[in-house]
Design an enzyme around this catalytic site. Structure first.
Site, short mmCIF file in Angstrom:
data_model
loop_
_atom_site.label_atom_id
_atom_site.label_comp_id
_atom_site.label_asym_id
_atom_site.label_seq_id
_atom_site.Cartn_x
_atom_site.Cartn_y
_atom_site.Cartn_z
N ASP A 150 -15.77 40.96 176.55
CA ASP A 150 -14.43 41.21 176.00
C ASP A 150 -13.34 40.45 176.75
OD1 ASP A 150 -15.11 42.82 178.11
OD2 ASP A 150 -14.17 44.64 177.35
N ASP A 156 -15.96 36.35 186.06
CA ASP A 156 -15.50 37.67 185.63
C ASP A 156 -15.17 37.60 184.14
OD1 ASP A 156 -15.27 40.31 186.20
OD2 ASP A 156 -13.40 40.20 187.32
N HIS A 174 -21.92 37.44 186.32
CA HIS A 174 -20.85 38.43 186.15
C HIS A 174 -19.80 37.90 185.17
CE1 HIS A 174 -18.57 41.92 188.13
NE2 HIS A 174 -17.78 41.49 187.15
N GLU A 231 -13.84 46.15 195.28
CA GLU A 231 -12.87 45.24 194.65
C GLU A 231 -11.47 45.87 194.78
OE1 GLU A 231 -13.24 45.10 190.41
OE2 GLU A 231 -12.08 43.25 190.18
N HIS A 245 -17.67 39.25 181.57
CA HIS A 245 -17.37 40.32 180.59
C HIS A 245 -17.13 39.70 179.21
CE1 HIS A 245 -16.83 43.68 183.48
NE2 HIS A 245 -16.56 42.69 184.31
N HIS A 281 -19.74 47.41 190.10
CA HIS A 281 -18.47 46.88 190.60
C HIS A 281 -18.05 47.74 191.78
CE1 HIS A 281 -18.15 45.02 186.63
NE2 HIS A 281 -17.06 44.39 187.00
#
Ligand SMILES: [Zn+2]
Length: 358
Positions: free
Chosen positions: A32, A294, A28, A216, A30, A213
């Site tokens: 960006d 993350d 997991h 959360e 990202h 997701h």
């Protein structure tokens, strides 16, 4: 003979160095949220993009979330800056390459990188051109560093169902070319997963793996929708699973892995503080939990730091540490043969690091 006593951290003189050597997989992450700060500055200069500041330290402060972050909504703010420089094929290729270059230095052997192509169309790039740039960075890094990786395409909850369907179609189009799964990310609260059923059905019917997701910024019902509605194979976060014991047993019995991101959960206030995180309760109940960052930059962390955080907060034993490591490789969206080869290497490295302990 065991190299170390049963408990961390007392027996290990240089914990950071030791954990950096541990063979790791991350599921997991990202794209960006994981750029190098210096690359954001150089990419902005090259593309003549105005950043709030070009001072590395000041920009770092703006981009890196900490415990002062108040919510998932606030957590997302720095992404506007990082996404602004990821609007060309060169930038996307470079970011992917550099991320893989960075993680392999801490012995990450397998990384799944996720991103949402629609966020990279501001300069008119086609969705295909965007995915191909990321795939190019991936294959170049794999050749250069021997790391293995997979790409996950994210739909976003704030997108229209039709936009997410087109992203699922895009993911399927590149299924055998490096894209390994489809995801649903973005603002969770008040944006039901089931609105995007069509996109996930498309992925499901085309044998593309799914992660969502959920749990959360919203409750266990959101995880329920992800699993039973969108047929998720894995859950991103799943922090609030404890609110529904029946669902928790289902997740355990069907071994649906949770992609846990400890630092991020503290930052977004998914949990009040690190000691209140349910990860070890889940572990003890037999749920396949994995550790993830993350976002390297925006969460101000690395996978090594996430392992250290878990060790220091929850006093993990060696067996737990090894199991967390293996869980991530086991839950990877890769073909069985490739997974078995990877696991063989990982077990050998674990034996070297920990002695002959099983
Ligand atoms: Zn995420």
């Amino acid at each position: 003979m065991n190299t170390f006593a049963d408990h961390f951290p007392l027996e290990i003189p240089n914990m950071h160095h030791f954990i950096a050597q541990l063979p790791k997989a991350e599921l997991h992450n990202h794209l960006d949220g994981s750029l190098r700060i210096e690359s954001i500055i150089s990419l902005a200069k090259k593309q003549k993009i105005a950043l709030p500041t070009f001072d590395q330290e000041a920009l770092n402060k703006l981009l890196v979330n900490d415990e002062n972050c108040k919510s998932l909504t606030e957590y997302f703010i720095p992404f506007e800056i990082s996404i602004s420089v990821l609007q060309t094929q060169e930038a996307l290729e470079q970011a992917t390459f550099e991320l893989l270059e960075d993680v392999q230095k801490e012995n990450v052997k397998y990384l799944e990188i996720r991103f949402s192509p629609l966020l990279h169309t501001k300069n008119g790039l086609s969705l295909e051109a965007i995915v191909e740039a990321v795939l190019k960075g991936k294959s170049q890094a794999e050749k250069a560093f021997g790391i293995q990786s997979g790409i996950i395409i994210c739909g976003l909850r704030q997108n229209t169902p039709m936009q997410n369907l087109s992203l699922a179609e895009l993911a399927v189009q590149y299924k055998d070319k490096g894209v390994v799964a489809f995801d649903l990310a973005g603002e969770e609260f008040g944006r039901p997963a089931l609105d995007h059923l069509q996109a996930f059905e498309f992925a499901y019917k085309h044998d593309l793996a799914r992660t969502v997701h959920a749990g959360e910024a919203d409750g266990a019902h959101s995880i329920y929708d992800a699993i039973h509605g969108l047929k998720a194979n894995r859950i991103g976060h799943g922090t609030h699973l404890f609110q529904d014991q029946e669902l928790l047993h289902y997740v355990r019995d069907h071994q649906i892995p949770l992609e846990v991101c400890l630092s991020s959960n503290v930052q977004t206030k998914a949990v009040e503080n690190i000691m209140k995180h349910p990860i070890m309760d889940y572990y003890r109940q037999g749920i396949a939990v994995t550790l993830n960052t993350d976002s390297y930059l925006i969460s101000g962390t690395t996978l090594t730091k996430e392992f250290e955080l878990a060790i220091n907060s929850y006093h993990l034993t060696i067996d737990v540490l090894k199991q967390l490591t293996l869980n991530a490789f086991n839950a990877a969206f890769i073909p069985k043969d490739q997974k078995q080869d990877l696991l063989k290497t990982v077990r050998q490295e674990l034996n070297v690091l920990f002695g002959n302990q099983k």
